[in-house]
Design a protein around this motif. Structure first.
Motif, PDB file in Angstrom:
ATOM      1  N   THR A  71     -23.937 155.081  17.311  1.00 54.87           N
ATOM      2  CA  THR A  71     -24.023 154.410  18.597  1.00 54.87           C
ATOM      3  C   THR A  71     -23.215 153.114  18.552  1.00 54.87           C
ATOM      4  OG1 THR A  71     -26.048 153.275  17.914  1.00 54.87           O
ATOM      5  CG2 THR A  71     -26.286 155.401  19.040  1.00 54.87           C
ATOM      6  N   ALA A  72     -23.128 152.459  19.685  1.00 54.51           N
ATOM      7  CA  ALA A  72     -22.309 151.252  19.794  1.00 54.51           C
ATOM      8  C   ALA A  72     -22.734 150.186  18.782  1.00 54.51           C
ATOM      9  CB  ALA A  72     -22.399 150.703  21.215  1.00 54.51           C
ATOM     10  N   SER A 103     -17.234 153.595  30.860  1.00 55.40           N
ATOM     11  CA  SER A 103     -18.620 153.447  30.440  1.00 55.40           C
ATOM     12  C   SER A 103     -19.502 154.356  31.280  1.00 55.40           C
ATOM     13  CB  SER A 103     -19.052 151.987  30.607  1.00 55.40           C
ATOM     14  OG  SER A 103     -20.399 151.828  30.275  1.00 55.40           O
ATOM     15  N   SER A 109     -16.813 156.488  35.190  1.00 55.46           N
ATOM     16  CA  SER A 109     -18.231 156.369  34.878  1.00 55.46           C
ATOM     17  C   SER A 109     -19.035 157.410  35.653  1.00 55.46           C
ATOM     18  CB  SER A 109     -18.716 154.963  35.239  1.00 55.46           C
ATOM     19  OG  SER A 109     -20.105 154.840  35.022  1.00 55.46           O
ATOM     20  N   HIS A 169     -31.204 152.895  20.701  1.00 52.11           N
ATOM     21  CA  HIS A 169     -29.781 152.577  20.654  1.00 52.11           C
ATOM     22  C   HIS A 169     -29.067 152.984  21.938  1.00 52.11           C
ATOM     23  CE1 HIS A 169     -29.931 151.180  16.625  1.00 52.11           C
ATOM     24  NE2 HIS A 169     -30.154 152.356  16.056  1.00 52.11           N
ATOM     25  N   SER A 170     -29.517 154.063  22.555  1.00 53.22           N
ATOM     26  CA  SER A 170     -28.844 154.572  23.763  1.00 53.22           C
ATOM     27  C   SER A 170     -29.898 155.021  24.772  1.00 53.22           C
ATOM     28  CB  SER A 170     -27.913 155.734  23.388  1.00 53.22           C
ATOM     29  OG  SER A 170     -27.169 156.157  24.504  1.00 53.22           O
ATOM     30  N   GLU A 206     -19.953 153.943  23.640  1.00 54.50           N
ATOM     31  CA  GLU A 206     -21.409 153.895  23.639  1.00 54.50           C
ATOM     32  C   GLU A 206     -21.962 154.793  22.531  1.00 54.50           C
ATOM     33  OE1 GLU A 206     -22.381 155.252  27.515  1.00 54.50           O
ATOM     34  OE2 GLU A 206     -21.517 153.531  28.526  1.00 54.50           O
ATOM     35  N   ARG A 221     -14.815 154.056  26.219  1.00 55.80           N
ATOM     36  CA  ARG A 221     -15.970 153.191  26.482  1.00 55.80           C
ATOM     37  C   ARG A 221     -17.259 153.998  26.646  1.00 55.80           C
ATOM     38  NH1 ARG A 221     -11.939 150.814  29.846  1.00 55.80           N
ATOM     39  NH2 ARG A 221     -11.281 148.766  29.043  1.00 55.80           N
ATOM     40  N   GLY A 222     -17.150 155.274  26.972  1.00 53.83           N
ATOM     41  CA  GLY A 222     -18.329 156.104  27.190  1.00 53.83           C
ATOM     42  C   GLY A 222     -18.754 156.825  25.930  1.00 53.83           C
ATOM     43  N   ARG A 223     -19.193 158.101  26.103  1.00 59.59           N
ATOM     44  CA  ARG A 223     -19.672 158.907  24.982  1.00 59.59           C
ATOM     45  C   ARG A 223     -18.699 160.047  24.716  1.00 59.59           C
ATOM     46  NH1 ARG A 223     -24.227 157.856  28.260  1.00 59.59           N
ATOM     47  NH2 ARG A 223     -23.967 159.865  29.319  1.00 59.59           N
TER      48      ARG A 223
END
Length: 229
Positions: free
Chosen positions: A201-202, A151, A133, A43-44, A191, A168-170
């Motif tokens: 996860t996304a 991200s 990022s 998934h990641s 994410e 958009r990130g974690r």
């Protein structure tokens, strides 16, 4: 007779530095547990690369050979084990990660009445710009971000995470063992989101939650993502 010059020795400077480590707690059957790890990596991809990982073996009874095989299996998945805890030192060989002790636990056990211990409240962190990022933010308390989280960026907080822009990130809240922590954002395209070690996860985030304010909370062992009214 002149004085004899003695060589001078320069003192070695040592500094302490702490890092946030992920704790893996394998369960039997180990093969099934590794399959869950593979699913998470799927998934990641690359999420655990370069991250410090501690292997807690307190829930399993593995031989020295089995422990070495487990460490090797994780390394084959690009998961580098920093140290091992919850096992007798006699079961670790010299070519294994070292035995770690003294890690902080989330639950405090009180055997006899004591005066309440007043602990300072973790300092909240305010970021007035976006997290780009590749950047990582770690804090023991809450964190408020007036911008967005790009991200590939990572936010880890002991408390809750407030994002005034897009996630958009974690984002990992309650990292020090706080299941009541939450994540708030104006737009969720994450994410990965996690609270107290439980994550989504996304691919698992409901598509209907995108493009709208949302909050992430933990109900039991399940991550819930709901609209933010």
């Amino acid at each position: 007779m002149g004085a004899i010059a003695r060589p001078t020795h320069q003192l070695v400077r040592m500094r302490g530095r702490s890092y946030v480590a992920f704790v893996f707690c394998p369960v039997v059957p180990i093969a099934g547990w590794l399959e869950e790890i593979d699913a998470s990596i799927g998934h990641s991809p690359g999420f655990f690369i370069g991250k410090p990982v501690v292997l807690d073996l307190s829930a399993v009874d593995l031989s020295q050979t089995a422990i070495l095989h487990l460490v090797t299996s994780l390394e084959q998945r690009n998961i580098r084990v920093l140290g091992i805890e919850g096992v007798d030192a006699a079961r670790l060989s010299s070519d294994m990660p070292p035995l770690l002790t003294g890690g902080r636990h989330c639950v405090l056990t009180q055997n006899e009445p004591k005066k309440p211990e007043v602990k300072p409240k973790p300092i909240s962190l305010l970021l007035e710009s976006s997290v780009r990022s590749g950047q990582s933010v770690f804090t023991e308390g809450d964190v408020t971000i007036l911008g967005s989280v790009g991200s590939g960026a990572e936010i880890v907080a002991g408390g809750s995470i407030h994002i005034y822009g897009t996630l958009r990130g974690r984002a990992m809240a309650g990292a020090n063992g706080n299941p009541a922590a939450r994540i708030y954002c104006q737009k969720i395209e994450a994410e990965l989101v996690a609270i107290d070690g439980h994550y989504q996860t996304a691919e698992e985030i409901d598509a209907t939650m995108c493009d709208r304010p949302a909050q992430v909370c933990l109900e039991g062992d399940i991550i819930k993502i709901t609209p933010l009214n």
